[in-house]
Design a protein around this motif. Structure first.
Motif, PDB file in Angstrom:
ATOM      1  N   SER A 192       0.804  -1.226   0.000  1.00 31.06           N
ATOM      2  CA  SER A 192       0.000   0.000   0.000  1.00 31.06           C
ATOM      3  C   SER A 192       0.834   1.272   0.000  1.00 31.06           C
ATOM      4  N   VAL A 193       2.106   1.180   0.370  1.00 34.80           N
ATOM      5  CA  VAL A 193       2.922   2.383   0.521  1.00 34.80           C
ATOM      6  C   VAL A 193       3.026   3.206  -0.765  1.00 34.80           C
ATOM      7  N   PRO A 194       3.320   2.616  -1.935  1.00 34.90           N
ATOM      8  CA  PRO A 194       3.468   3.453  -3.132  1.00 34.90           C
ATOM      9  C   PRO A 194       2.197   4.177  -3.559  1.00 34.90           C
ATOM     10  N   TRP A 195       1.028   3.647  -3.253  1.00 35.17           N
ATOM     11  CA  TRP A 195      -0.212   4.280  -3.716  1.00 35.17           C
ATOM     12  C   TRP A 195      -1.096   4.735  -2.559  1.00 35.17           C
ATOM     13  N   GLU A 196      -0.485   5.027  -1.411  1.00 30.34           N
ATOM     14  CA  GLU A 196      -1.257   5.365  -0.218  1.00 30.34           C
ATOM     15  C   GLU A 196      -2.098   6.624  -0.383  1.00 30.34           C
ATOM     16  N   ARG A 197      -1.728   7.514  -1.296  1.00 26.42           N
ATOM     17  CA  ARG A 197      -2.474   8.750  -1.466  1.00 26.42           C
ATOM     18  C   ARG A 197      -3.714   8.584  -2.339  1.00 26.42           C
ATOM     19  N   ILE A 198      -3.911   7.422  -2.935  1.00 21.77           N
ATOM     20  CA  ILE A 198      -5.063   7.231  -3.814  1.00 21.77           C
ATOM     21  C   ILE A 198      -6.354   7.135  -3.008  1.00 21.77           C
ATOM     22  N   ILE A 199      -6.305   6.465  -1.853  1.00 26.53           N
ATOM     23  CA  ILE A 199      -7.480   6.340  -0.989  1.00 26.53           C
ATOM     24  C   ILE A 199      -7.137   6.975   0.349  1.00 26.53           C
ATOM     25  N   LEU A 239       9.623  -7.397  -1.530  1.00 25.91           N
ATOM     26  CA  LEU A 239      10.005  -6.643  -2.723  1.00 25.91           C
ATOM     27  C   LEU A 239       8.922  -6.744  -3.795  1.00 25.91           C
ATOM     28  N   VAL A 240       8.333  -7.919  -3.919  1.00 31.79           N
ATOM     29  CA  VAL A 240       7.226  -8.095  -4.866  1.00 31.79           C
ATOM     30  C   VAL A 240       6.051  -7.202  -4.465  1.00 31.79           C
ATOM     31  N   ALA A 241       5.776  -7.123  -3.163  1.00 36.04           N
ATOM     32  CA  ALA A 241       4.686  -6.270  -2.680  1.00 36.04           C
ATOM     33  C   ALA A 241       4.928  -4.821  -3.073  1.00 36.04           C
ATOM     34  N   TYR A 242       6.164  -4.350  -2.891  1.00 32.52           N
ATOM     35  CA  TYR A 242       6.479  -2.966  -3.246  1.00 32.52           C
ATOM     36  C   TYR A 242       6.362  -2.748  -4.747  1.00 32.52           C
ATOM     37  N   LEU A 243       6.796  -3.731  -5.527  1.00 34.32           N
ATOM     38  CA  LEU A 243       6.694  -3.612  -6.979  1.00 34.32           C
ATOM     39  C   LEU A 243       5.242  -3.579  -7.425  1.00 34.32           C
ATOM     40  N   CYS A 244       4.406  -4.435  -6.840  1.00 39.53           N
ATOM     41  CA  CYS A 244       2.979  -4.440  -7.196  1.00 39.53           C
ATOM     42  C   CYS A 244       2.322  -3.107  -6.831  1.00 39.53           C
ATOM     43  N   GLY A 245       2.654  -2.584  -5.659  1.00 39.10           N
ATOM     44  CA  GLY A 245       2.122  -1.285  -5.276  1.00 39.10           C
ATOM     45  C   GLY A 245       2.593  -0.183  -6.204  1.00 39.10           C
ATOM     46  N   SER A 246       3.824  -0.276  -6.665  1.00 34.06           N
ATOM     47  CA  SER A 246       4.350   0.719  -7.600  1.00 34.06           C
ATOM     48  C   SER A 246       3.655   0.616  -8.949  1.00 34.06           C
ATOM     49  N   TYR A 247       3.283  -0.586  -9.344  1.00 33.32           N
ATOM     50  CA  TYR A 247       2.486  -0.756 -10.566  1.00 33.32           C
ATOM     51  C   TYR A 247       1.174   0.024 -10.451  1.00 33.32           C
ATOM     52  N   VAL A 248       0.520  -0.097  -9.277  1.00 36.02           N
ATOM     53  CA  VAL A 248      -0.747   0.612  -9.060  1.00 36.02           C
ATOM     54  C   VAL A 248      -0.541   2.116  -9.185  1.00 36.02           C
ATOM     55  N   ALA A 249       0.506   2.630  -8.537  1.00 32.33           N
ATOM     56  CA  ALA A 249       0.774   4.070  -8.568  1.00 32.33           C
ATOM     57  C   ALA A 249       1.140   4.541  -9.983  1.00 32.33           C
ATOM     58  N   ALA A 250       1.962   3.755 -10.688  1.00 30.31           N
ATOM     59  CA  ALA A 250       2.381   4.144 -12.029  1.00 30.31           C
ATOM     60  C   ALA A 250       1.210   4.130 -13.007  1.00 30.31           C
ATOM     61  N   LEU A 251       0.426   3.064 -12.982  1.00 28.54           N
ATOM     62  CA  LEU A 251      -0.732   2.992 -13.876  1.00 28.54           C
ATOM     63  C   LEU A 251      -1.757   4.064 -13.517  1.00 28.54           C
ATOM     64  N   GLY A 252      -1.899   4.361 -12.224  1.00 28.95           N
ATOM     65  CA  GLY A 252      -2.797   5.435 -11.813  1.00 28.95           C
ATOM     66  C   GLY A 252      -2.350   6.778 -12.348  1.00 28.95           C
ATOM     67  N   THR A 253      -1.039   7.017 -12.361  1.00 27.47           N
ATOM     68  CA  THR A 253      -0.506   8.265 -12.901  1.00 27.47           C
ATOM     69  C   THR A 253      -0.763   8.367 -14.402  1.00 27.47           C
ATOM     70  N   ILE A 254      -0.576   7.263 -15.103  1.00 28.28           N
ATOM     71  CA  ILE A 254      -0.850   7.263 -16.547  1.00 28.28           C
ATOM     72  C   ILE A 254      -2.328   7.505 -16.810  1.00 28.28           C
ATOM     73  N   PHE A 255      -3.199   6.945 -15.971  1.00 28.28           N
ATOM     74  CA  PHE A 255      -4.633   7.160 -16.119  1.00 28.28           C
ATOM     75  C   PHE A 255      -4.985   8.629 -15.892  1.00 28.28           C
ATOM     76  N   VAL A 256      -4.364   9.256 -14.876  1.00 28.81           N
ATOM     77  CA  VAL A 256      -4.597  10.683 -14.639  1.00 28.81           C
ATOM     78  C   VAL A 256      -4.167  11.508 -15.846  1.00 28.81           C
ATOM     79  N   PHE A 257      -3.043  11.137 -16.442  1.00 30.73           N
ATOM     80  CA  PHE A 257      -2.574  11.848 -17.636  1.00 30.73           C
ATOM     81  C   PHE A 257      -3.568  11.730 -18.786  1.00 30.73           C
ATOM     82  N   ARG A 258      -4.071  10.530 -19.027  1.00 30.48           N
ATOM     83  CA  ARG A 258      -5.020  10.334 -20.117  1.00 30.48           C
ATOM     84  C   ARG A 258      -6.321  11.089 -19.869  1.00 30.48           C
ATOM     85  N   ARG A 259      -6.692  11.258 -18.599  1.00 31.73           N
ATOM     86  CA  ARG A 259      -7.959  11.897 -18.267  1.00 31.73           C
ATOM     87  C   ARG A 259      -7.849  13.412 -18.195  1.00 31.73           C
ATOM     88  N   GLU A 260      -6.696  13.906 -17.750  1.00 29.63           N
ATOM     89  CA  GLU A 260      -6.578  15.336 -17.493  1.00 29.63           C
ATOM     90  C   GLU A 260      -5.356  15.952 -18.181  1.00 29.63           C
TER      91      GLU A 260
END
Length: 282
Positions: free
Chosen positions: A15-22, A112-133
């Motif tokens: 949850s650490v990499p994407w903690e600001r999403i929720i 390490l896998v947990a951190y990588l998975c969380g970073s995937y969420v944050a990275a894809l979320g950032t790309i989604f924000v870019f596509r939307r705004e």
């Protein structure tokens, strides 16, 4: 009990990499809840098993730093406990939990896998924000997080992704790990963080340093991934952000870097006047 504690710790790291999403007002609810659950289960597991791992010197140094920061607060008569000091406490508790709950290499790799998975969420979320705004914002980040903080978080995941790709034997898992390189690089580019991009470049030095350990097939795959990462970054990152990154050299030459050099120089001067206690934890 230890497995439950490890599961809670895995969720916290995830949850650490994407903690600001929720978030609730001012509170990153997912990471706070997962961290509290992990700590509670870790303490309970220690009590039940009646076993505590012998500390490394690094843990002793961490505890001494925590104590010294507290002594500085008392010596300077600072009213209340600053939030930064509580952050130090939380970081030390995370250090202890990882040491106590994940002694095996497989469990450390799992975190390490947990951190990588969380970073995937944050990275894809950032790309989604870019596509939307893309027409409303100049810099982009998932969940409204600070772009510089997010970029640093994703930069840490880059060498983790490469290391895991070298570690796993199953091709699917290796490609999932490698896949973060282009996704993460695009997301870091969208944040517009020059410091984050420099940290990414440092993190990616793991690739040339480990090239000699790759088979010809894996080396070819690495070249393909790196080429794809660069191509996607050029294709997706807006020209305004590319120009911002291009100004990094001039900012360093002029000793500005967004005003950071002034802060660093001021910090050196303060350290010279109060080398032991500093000015307190703010």
């Amino acid at each position: 009990m230890t497995k439950l504690a490890y599961g809670a710790l895995w969720l916290f790291v995830f949850s650490v990499p994407w903690e600001r999403i929720i978030v609730l007002p001012g509170v990153s609810i997912i990471s706070r809840a997962a961290g509290a659950l992990a700590l509670g289960l870790a303490l309970l597991s220690t009590v039940v098993t009646a076993k505590v791992r012998r500390w490394h010197v690094f843990h002793v140094l961490g505890l001494l730093f925590l104590a010294w920061a507290g002594i500085a607060l008392l010596a300077l008569h600072i009213q209340g406990v600053p939030q930064k000091y509580w952050t130090y406490v939380q970081l030390f508790l995370v250090l202890w939990m990882v040491w106590e709950i994940a002694p095996q290499a497989a469990r450390l790799r799992g975190l390490l896998v947990a951190y990588l998975c969380g970073s995937y969420v944050a990275a894809l979320g950032t790309i989604f924000v870019f596509r939307r705004e893309m027409h409303q914002l100049n810099r982009f980040s998932a969940g409204g997080a600070d772009p510089n903080d997010l970029a640093m978080t994703l930069a840490l995941a880059m060498p983790v992704a490469w290391y895991l790709a070298l570690t796993y034997q199953k091709p699917l898992l290796r490609w999932i790990c490698r896949g973060f390189l282009p996704v993460g690089l695009v997301a870091i580019g969208l944040t517009g963080s020059r410091g984050g991009m420099l940290a990414t470049m440092v993190g990616l030095t793991i690739i040339p340093l480990t090239m000699t350990k790759l088979s010809p097939g894996r080396m070819a795959a690495a070249v393909v991934v790196l080429g794809l990462s660069g191509a996607l970054a050029v294709a997706f990152v807006p020209q305004s952000l590319v120009d911002r990154f291009a100004s990094t050299g001039h900012e360093v030459e002029d000793m500005r870097l967004g005003g950071r050099f002034k802060l660093w120089v001021a910090g050196v001067h303060v350290f010279a006047t109060r080398p032991l206690l500093g000015v307190g934890t703010s």
